[in-house]
Design a protein around this motif. Sequence first.
Motif, PDB file in Angstrom:
ATOM      1  N   ASP A 113       0.848  -1.187   0.194  1.00  0.00           N
ATOM      2  CA  ASP A 113      -0.003   0.012  -0.071  1.00  0.00           C
ATOM      3  C   ASP A 113       0.763   1.233   0.105  1.00  0.00           C
ATOM      4  O   ASP A 113       1.961   1.532   0.721  1.00  0.00           O
ATOM      5  N   GLU A 114       0.430   2.411  -0.805  1.00  0.00           N
ATOM      6  CA  GLU A 114       1.072   3.569  -0.846  1.00  0.00           C
ATOM      7  C   GLU A 114       0.568   4.542   0.245  1.00  0.00           C
ATOM      8  O   GLU A 114      -0.777   4.324   0.365  1.00  0.00           O
ATOM      9  N   VAL A 115       1.553   4.983   0.861  1.00  0.00           N
ATOM     10  CA  VAL A 115       1.150   6.031   2.115  1.00  0.00           C
ATOM     11  C   VAL A 115       2.218   7.143   1.880  1.00  0.00           C
ATOM     12  O   VAL A 115       3.206   7.143   2.083  1.00  0.00           O
ATOM     13  N   ARG A 116       1.486   8.232   1.270  1.00  0.00           N
ATOM     14  CA  ARG A 116       2.504   9.571   0.928  1.00  0.00           C
ATOM     15  C   ARG A 116       2.359  10.435   2.171  1.00  0.00           C
ATOM     16  O   ARG A 116       1.073  10.791   2.491  1.00  0.00           O
ATOM     17  N   PRO A 117       3.531  11.156   2.203  1.00  0.00           N
ATOM     18  CA  PRO A 117       3.386  11.908   3.695  1.00  0.00           C
ATOM     19  C   PRO A 117       2.427  13.335   3.061  1.00  0.00           C
ATOM     20  O   PRO A 117       1.602  14.015   3.973  1.00  0.00           O
ATOM     21  N   GLU A 118       2.441  13.666   2.026  1.00  0.00           N
ATOM     22  CA  GLU A 118       1.566  14.819   1.336  1.00  0.00           C
ATOM     23  C   GLU A 118       0.229  14.736   1.525  1.00  0.00           C
ATOM     24  O   GLU A 118      -0.527  15.806   1.575  1.00  0.00           O
ATOM     25  N   TRP A 119      -0.150  13.306   1.690  1.00  0.00           N
ATOM     26  CA  TRP A 119      -1.617  13.186   1.876  1.00  0.00           C
ATOM     27  C   TRP A 119      -2.175  13.743   3.221  1.00  0.00           C
ATOM     28  O   TRP A 119      -3.311  13.687   3.511  1.00  0.00           O
ATOM     29  N   SER A 120      -1.199  13.688   4.071  1.00  0.00           N
ATOM     30  CA  SER A 120      -1.401  14.142   5.507  1.00  0.00           C
ATOM     31  C   SER A 120      -2.422  15.676   5.677  1.00  0.00           C
ATOM     32  O   SER A 120      -3.024  15.675   6.591  1.00  0.00           O
ATOM     33  N   LEU A 121      -1.748  16.499   4.648  1.00  0.00           N
ATOM     34  CA  LEU A 121      -2.514  17.843   4.671  1.00  0.00           C
ATOM     35  C   LEU A 121      -4.042  17.690   4.480  1.00  0.00           C
ATOM     36  O   LEU A 121      -4.734  18.146   5.442  1.00  0.00           O
ATOM     37  N   VAL A 122      -4.275  16.864   3.616  1.00  0.00           N
ATOM     38  CA  VAL A 122      -5.978  16.675   3.483  1.00  0.00           C
ATOM     39  C   VAL A 122      -6.479  15.740   4.662  1.00  0.00           C
ATOM     40  O   VAL A 122      -7.706  16.070   5.133  1.00  0.00           O
ATOM     41  N   ALA A 123      -5.693  14.814   5.010  1.00  0.00           N
ATOM     42  CA  ALA A 123      -6.136  14.157   6.440  1.00  0.00           C
ATOM     43  C   ALA A 123      -6.410  14.935   7.498  1.00  0.00           C
ATOM     44  O   ALA A 123      -7.417  14.812   8.315  1.00  0.00           O
ATOM     45  N   VAL A 124      -5.341  16.011   7.819  1.00  0.00           N
ATOM     46  CA  VAL A 124      -5.626  16.862   8.955  1.00  0.00           C
ATOM     47  C   VAL A 124      -6.683  17.689   8.812  1.00  0.00           C
ATOM     48  O   VAL A 124      -7.511  17.774   9.726  1.00  0.00           O
ATOM     49  N   GLU A 125      -7.040  18.069   7.495  1.00  0.00           N
ATOM     50  CA  GLU A 125      -8.234  19.044   7.238  1.00  0.00           C
ATOM     51  C   GLU A 125      -9.431  18.223   7.465  1.00  0.00           C
ATOM     52  O   GLU A 125     -10.322  18.899   8.122  1.00  0.00           O
TER      53      GLU A 125
END
Length: 224
Positions: A113-125
């Motif tokens: 599974d891919e887990v990209r750190p830049e996706w964290s911005l949307v996750a936090v929001e």
Amino acid sequence: MKEGRRHYGQYCGLAAALDVIGERWTLLIVRELLVTPRRYNELLANLPGIGTNLLAVRLKLLSDTGVVEQLTSDPDGRARRYRLTERGQSLRPVVLDLARWGMPLLAEPDPEDEVRPEWSLVAVEAMMRPPSVSAPDECYQFEISGKDGRIEVFHVAIKEGSAQVVAGPTPEPGLLAVTDAVTFVEIGAGRLDPLEAVVVGRLRLDGDPGAVLRCCRMLGLLPG
């Protein structure tokens, strides 16, 4: 509806919306562009598995329907970036609601599974709750690392009782949270307690204890 495009053939607003955003990969493209405008190759790299032909088809559909537009980045016009239009930006609450709804569905990630750190911005929001009206103006900085060693840095700025996710660092964070992308998602999904993550060394929290508690409450990790 253009000839050759898949559609539900139903005279209904929901069906019309799904004709555009219901196709596989489309909302993930929107997710990428909610963070920042991106070049074609950046989208291709951030969406492993999509394939260049399918990405081109999806971007054309989003452009034709006024969700995405192209920006010329260089004077010679060769390097172009894609960004969301005002209509595309109106999908933000839809994407955030879906991300929030899907978080509890996450199980243990598979090795591939891919887990990209830049996706964290949307996750936090997606995780954010309105801060307390009495919350002081302060910033919470996050440094999320990926498998390849890249680090995404962003912060949440609390000002006058509202919260905003901002790309990049802040000069004086009240809280600094340092972790990896997998740990971050597991905490957000409720699979890993933040305290446990700190104890086992998967999460580092530096800063004022009060800011730590306020941040955790804002993200729904502690009772409000």
